[in-house]
Design an enzyme around this catalytic site. Structure first.
Site, PDB file in Angstrom:
ATOM      1  CG  ASP A  67      -0.355  -0.731   2.517  1.00 36.35           C
ATOM      2  OD1 ASP A  67       1.002  -0.619   2.508  1.00 36.35           O
ATOM      3  OD2 ASP A  67      -1.092  -0.798   3.427  1.00 36.35           O
ATOM      4  CG  ASN A 136      -9.265  -2.531  12.146  1.00 32.79           C
ATOM      5  OD1 ASN A 136      -8.393  -3.134  11.737  1.00 32.79           O
ATOM      6  ND2 ASN A 136      -9.815  -1.501  11.776  1.00 32.79           N
ATOM      7  CG  HIS A 138      -6.035  -2.681   9.188  1.00 27.47           C
ATOM      8  ND1 HIS A 138      -6.229  -1.870   9.988  1.00 27.47           N
ATOM      9  CD2 HIS A 138      -4.788  -2.817   8.896  1.00 27.47           C
ATOM     10  CE1 HIS A 138      -5.179  -1.258  10.383  1.00 27.47           C
ATOM     11  NE2 HIS A 138      -4.225  -1.957   9.837  1.00 27.47           N
ATOM     12  CD  GLU A 143      -8.743   0.304   8.038  1.00 28.11           C
ATOM     13  OE1 GLU A 143      -9.116  -0.444   8.744  1.00 28.11           O
ATOM     14  OE2 GLU A 143      -8.026   1.007   7.972  1.00 28.11           O
TER      15      GLU A 143
HETATM   16  C1  F6R Z   1       1.309  -1.820   6.234  1.00 28.96           C
HETATM   17  C2  F6R Z   1      -0.087  -2.143   6.241  1.00 28.96           C
HETATM   18  C3  F6R Z   1      -0.698  -2.460   7.277  1.00 28.96           C
HETATM   19  C4  F6R Z   1      -0.037  -2.823   8.587  1.00 28.96           C
HETATM   20  C5  F6R Z   1      -0.625  -2.823   9.968  1.00 28.96           C
HETATM   21  C6  F6R Z   1      -0.228  -3.208  11.139  1.00 28.96           C
HETATM   22  O1  F6R Z   1       1.916  -1.720   4.893  1.00 28.96           O
HETATM   23  O2  F6R Z   1      -0.516  -2.654   5.366  1.00 28.96           O
HETATM   24  O3  F6R Z   1      -1.875  -3.535   7.088  1.00 28.96           O
HETATM   25  O4  F6R Z   1       0.569  -4.208   8.404  1.00 28.96           O
HETATM   26  O5  F6R Z   1      -1.560  -1.838   9.994  1.00 28.96           O
HETATM   27  O6  F6R Z   1       0.552  -2.011  11.599  1.00 28.96           O
HETATM   28  P1  F6R Z   1       2.020  -2.221  12.596  1.00 28.96           P
HETATM   29  O7  F6R Z   1       2.842  -3.268  12.049  1.00 28.96           O
HETATM   30  O8  F6R Z   1       2.460  -0.800  12.544  1.00 28.96           O
HETATM   31  O9  F6R Z   1       1.187  -2.656  13.719  1.00 28.96           O
END
Ligand code: F6R
Length: 249
Positions: A67, A136, A138, A143
């Site tokens: 992303d 959550n 994702h 989401e």
């Molecule tokens: C990052 C991404 C997100 C993260 C998720 C967890 O490229 O796609 O899905 O993997 O938000 O984030 P952290 O690792 O900061 O807890």
């Protein structure tokens, strides 16, 4: 789904780096799907250390990130382009031309999304996709409520995700409101998935991932249907588990 239980964040990062570097070493051509966020920082650090020590070659590696924020240029310090350069790409010998992230500055974001899917397909698909997980559920920026059938698309970020990412920015107003993300279907198309989790705050999400129902309100639950998922999770993120049959330690 195979679950590898590790002691802590450092051990998770080392195990994940061993996992990825062994794939890189044993292939003549490999497409890696990469993630940003806090979780894979230790993985990238260990990949850099391995490169310095063992000279693991990345010239045959192509990467696709999950992303990118909409509206941030590649050289913006909070863009995922910048994050990847600063934490990995600048320190290994991957070819710049083999590195891909969605373009959040494109004139037509819809075209950028279609282009990204075609690019991945044209390169033969992703061999190993690295994932973190949101509290959550994702994955990428998909989401809760995202259809399991989505390809790369533009998303409006939820307040909880913006809050979780705000420590990377000076203040909340700077946190982008939209992102381009690989879709759930795009992620599921990967031949193999490596999901990393560390810390008690991920406990509920990991519990639902491993033992919850398949539900679009918890996007990561779709991974239960993927034939080749490895989860490397530390003790804190696994504490809420009463029974996991297939833990490897
Ligand atoms: C990052 C991404 C997100 C993260 C998720 C967890 O490229 O796609 O899905 O993997 O938000 O984030 P952290 O690792 O900061 O807890």
């Amino acid at each position: 789904m195979e679950v590898i239980k590790v002691r802590d964040y450092n051990e998770m990062s080392k195990k994940a780096a061993e996992y990825i570097t062994s794939k890189v070493k044993s292939s003549t051509c490999i497409n890696l799907g990469l993630a940003t966020g806090g979780t894979p920082l230790g993985l990238y650090k260990n990949m850099v250390l391995d490169f310095q020590k063992n000279k693991t070659d990345y010239q045959h590696v192509t990467s696709f990130n999950l992303d990118e924020y909409v509206g941030l240029s590649e050289d913006h310090p909070n863009s995922y382009h910048y994050y990847m350069k600063e934490n990995l790409f600048n320190y290994i010998n991957i070819l710049k031309s083999n590195v891909h992230l969605p373009n959040g500055k494109g004139v037509s974001l819809k075209k950028e999304c279609d282009h990204y899917d075609k690019l991945i397909k044209g390169c033969g698909g992703i061999d190993v996709q690295v994932l973190g997980i949101g509290q959550n559920g994702h994955i990428g920026f998909n989401e809760p409520g995202t259809s399991f059938g989505t390809k790369t698309h533009v998303v409006k970020l939820t307040e909880s995700t913006r809050q979780a990412n705000k420590h990377f920015f000076n203040d909340m107003d700077e946190v982008p409101t939209h992102a381009i993300t690989m879709g759930i279907q795009s992620i599921m198309n990967s031949r193999e998935i490596l999901l990393l989790a560390s810390g008690a705050e991920k406990g509920v999400a990991i519990n639902k991932l491993l033992q919850g129902d398949l539900n679009e309100q918890f996007p990561a639950s779709i991974l239960q249907l993927h034939p080749n998922v490895t989860v490397i999770a530390d003790e804190q993120s696994l504490t809420s588990h009463i029974s996991i049959q297939d833990i490897t330690t």
